[in-house]
Design an enzyme around this catalytic site. Sequence first.
Site, PDB file in Angstrom:
ATOM      1  N   ASP A  73      29.022  -6.048  16.412  1.00 12.21           N
ATOM      2  CA  ASP A  73      29.457  -6.045  15.016  1.00 12.21           C
ATOM      3  C   ASP A  73      28.319  -5.440  14.191  1.00 12.21           C
ATOM      4  O   ASP A  73      27.240  -6.022  14.081  1.00 12.21           O
ATOM      5  CB  ASP A  73      29.773  -7.480  14.568  1.00 12.21           C
ATOM      6  CG  ASP A  73      30.273  -7.538  13.124  1.00 12.21           C
ATOM      7  OD1 ASP A  73      29.923  -6.635  12.326  1.00 12.21           O
ATOM      8  OD2 ASP A  73      30.987  -8.493  12.792  1.00 12.21           O
ATOM      9  N   PHE A  82      28.825 -14.163  11.078  1.00  9.88           N
ATOM     10  CA  PHE A  82      29.752 -14.151   9.957  1.00  9.88           C
ATOM     11  C   PHE A  82      31.054 -14.695  10.528  1.00  9.88           C
ATOM     12  O   PHE A  82      31.519 -14.242  11.592  1.00  9.88           O
ATOM     13  CB  PHE A  82      29.938 -12.737   9.393  1.00  9.88           C
ATOM     14  CG  PHE A  82      30.825 -12.725   8.188  1.00  9.88           C
ATOM     15  CD1 PHE A  82      30.320 -13.098   6.950  1.00  9.88           C
ATOM     16  CD2 PHE A  82      32.166 -12.411   8.286  1.00  9.88           C
ATOM     17  CE1 PHE A  82      31.146 -13.142   5.826  1.00  9.88           C
ATOM     18  CE2 PHE A  82      32.996 -12.455   7.168  1.00  9.88           C
ATOM     19  CZ  PHE A  82      32.487 -12.813   5.938  1.00  9.88           C
TER      20      PHE A  82
END
Lengths: 415, 415
Positions: free
Chosen positions: A200, A128
Amino acid sequence: MSAVPDHAAIEARDAADPLRHMRDRFVLPQGVIYLDGNSLGAAPKSAFAELDKAAREEWADGLIRSWNRAGWFELAEQLGDSVGRLIGAAAGETVVCDTTSVNIYKALHAALWLRPERSVIVAEGGSFPTDIYMAEGVAATRPGVTIRLEGVDAPAIEDLIDEQVAVVLVNHVNYKSGELCDMAALTRKAHEAGAVIIWDLCHSAGALPVDLDGANADFAVGCTYKYLNGGPGAPAFIYAAKRHHEHIRQPLTGWWGHAKPFAFEQGYQAGSGIRRFLCGTQPILSLRALKGALDVWDDVDMTLLRQKSIALTDLFIELVEARCSEYGVTLVGPREGARRGSQVSFAHQNAYEIMQALIDRGVIGDFRAPNVMRFGFTPLYVGYRDVWDAVAILHDILKTGSWKQERFAVRAAVT
Amino acid sequence: MSAVPDHAAIEARDAADPLRHMRDRFVLPQGVIYLDGNSLGAAPKSAFAELDKAAREEWADGLIRSWNRAGWFELAEQLGDSVGRLIGAAAGETVVCDTTSVNIYKALHAALWLRPERSVIVAEGGSFPTDIYMAEGVAATRPGVTIRLEGVDAPAIEDLIDEQVAVVLVNHVNYKSGELCDMAALTRKAHEAGAVIIWDLCHSAGALPVDLDGANADFAVGCTYKYLNGGPGAPAFIYAAKRHHEHIRQPLTGWWGHAKPFAFEQGYQAGSGIRRFLCGTQPILSLRALKGALDVWDDVDMTLLRQKSIALTDLFIELVEARCSEYGVTLVGPREGARRGSQVSFAHQNAYEIMQALIDRGVIGDFRAPNVMRFGFTPLYVGYRDVWDAVAILHDILKTGSWKQERFAVRAAVT
């Protein structure tokens, strides 16, 4: 390959689902099959109760007194521990604050200060993007720091990790393909090279069991508005392994992270433990909605959650491939359940228009450029019948070509 | 000096107050005289309406669709413009996001990049400490950057501003003394030396007319939970003069500040204008409460607000000095209304215990170490009768010595 399950088999699965009752804890709109909890989780009823109490009693009536009386000061750490229980963190290793992007920034700086003789950040090209953008921001102020990207500088992330690398920043589940990374193995690989690793967890916290302490991870960040259902833009979290706490240094040294915030001292003195990652005053109303949402998890068995997640996503793949393959829909990401998060993506050259047609029929997933339809399956409120019905509608849209209607072709900023 | 006004005169002032009706826009608890709106503003009724709509309709029913349909993506800029109208900013110069501390960090970096040949940050030793702490954080990652503090390195801030100074970070109203700084004059002084100036408006936004554009200011930051009544920990704001927009560079380069956030590109490309200060996804529920709070200001004449603010604070000083001076209470900060924000501080060696006794009697102000009682006067909901009654209670506490009771002597973390 076994025969595709029929409608009766689907009903039986829902009836036998040990998580079925959790659905009643959420508000779900009529006529909607919600397969986008990986973007914004549905609203838990308990979030409203907390929000009302925080706004109407604590703010309006308690006013400034509520910072102490209602425990607002402790919320960041209290909610951190609630999240921590879902990601394999011990008490005191996680705090809820700021945004995922800001927390990535703090963790990257902290990691670079742990490895002062090294200067390379490794990240994923297919991450992302905010992870990469924040790494760029860190590199912009720290002379000599450079970034190596998987998929750009080498095909595999493992090939980028050497003795120059200070920190590896990696997604546990890829936001687009849903691919699940082996946390223990990659952490070991990073440590063998002397690097620190940041996980993450945006697409894995609340989607599957995560074991940060067990994997010997260093830092982690993630958001709370996807599978944790904390509400739109709910504050993010950051984790640091206890062994690093005394050495944490990061540049967002605001008063909330100070050892004595109300002594109003002139010089910064870092607080203890995970509080070193706190910076400024946090948005209490959003935090309280999140508190209500996290309360739901007290009654969830994460092993059952993972079993149901794999069953839902396996079923979705099976049904789509059985009924829709002839229309040019192809699986993106892992076929094997154990290598998948709680989401499934399919590619189609008209993915955007098809997703618009699905949303128009009440099946809400999302589109990711250039050609991906992404479907999230939150085991707390998605059932087997939802999967069945969603595929039936997708099949109808593809068979009739209803997605070709002009109104579905206008690209909005987001879907 | 004129005679101290009597009760009838006070009643007449309230009756003639052109802002008196604004009080009905707020929820104020029975039995409380709230003189701490400079720490946490009271709750506007319109904030609840927005909060309910955002949570129960947009989140629960609209789900992910609300990012577009309910305008969540535009909120940061929309609310920025609402704040901007109160601080003398043109449309597009202000955005609401993150915390004051994080916004100070962004503004300091942006200022340093505007003056790459300079390396000194000037700040106030008596600043609310987070300003200094964030300057320390910036200096920690930028080699060669140093900090000069007013009150430490020289008695007056003007004496610290020379051709080595890149940026001056200064509070418009001092959090403790309430002293108001001359924005136009100090901005001019900074510019004459070639420096950039950042104004911290935490204690002036919503408290008095502010004219950033008129003063030719460069950057400004501030919070929205004090005089703007946005709710506990409501997101902060950041302002940049339009002339700097093309040159803004700051290291918190998250996806919300990207030129095309939904193209999911691999490299960061800054968005246009004030959007360059955006970083991560913002807490929508807290933002929506703030939206409701900001709507109140559509009906407020800032000139009348300032007149009432000075009248309230003048009256408070007059009454306290007339009735309480004999008990060792002394004014801190400016006596002249034009040099004062919307707050008044008095020192007393037992300030902590006296403030506890006041709060116990329903008069809520706050304590600031080591010996200051701080009282905020929000003109939107504080009346002249409140001032009168507060002083009567303070006088009674001092006269009877009721503050000496043991239960008032336990120091809590915050008051």
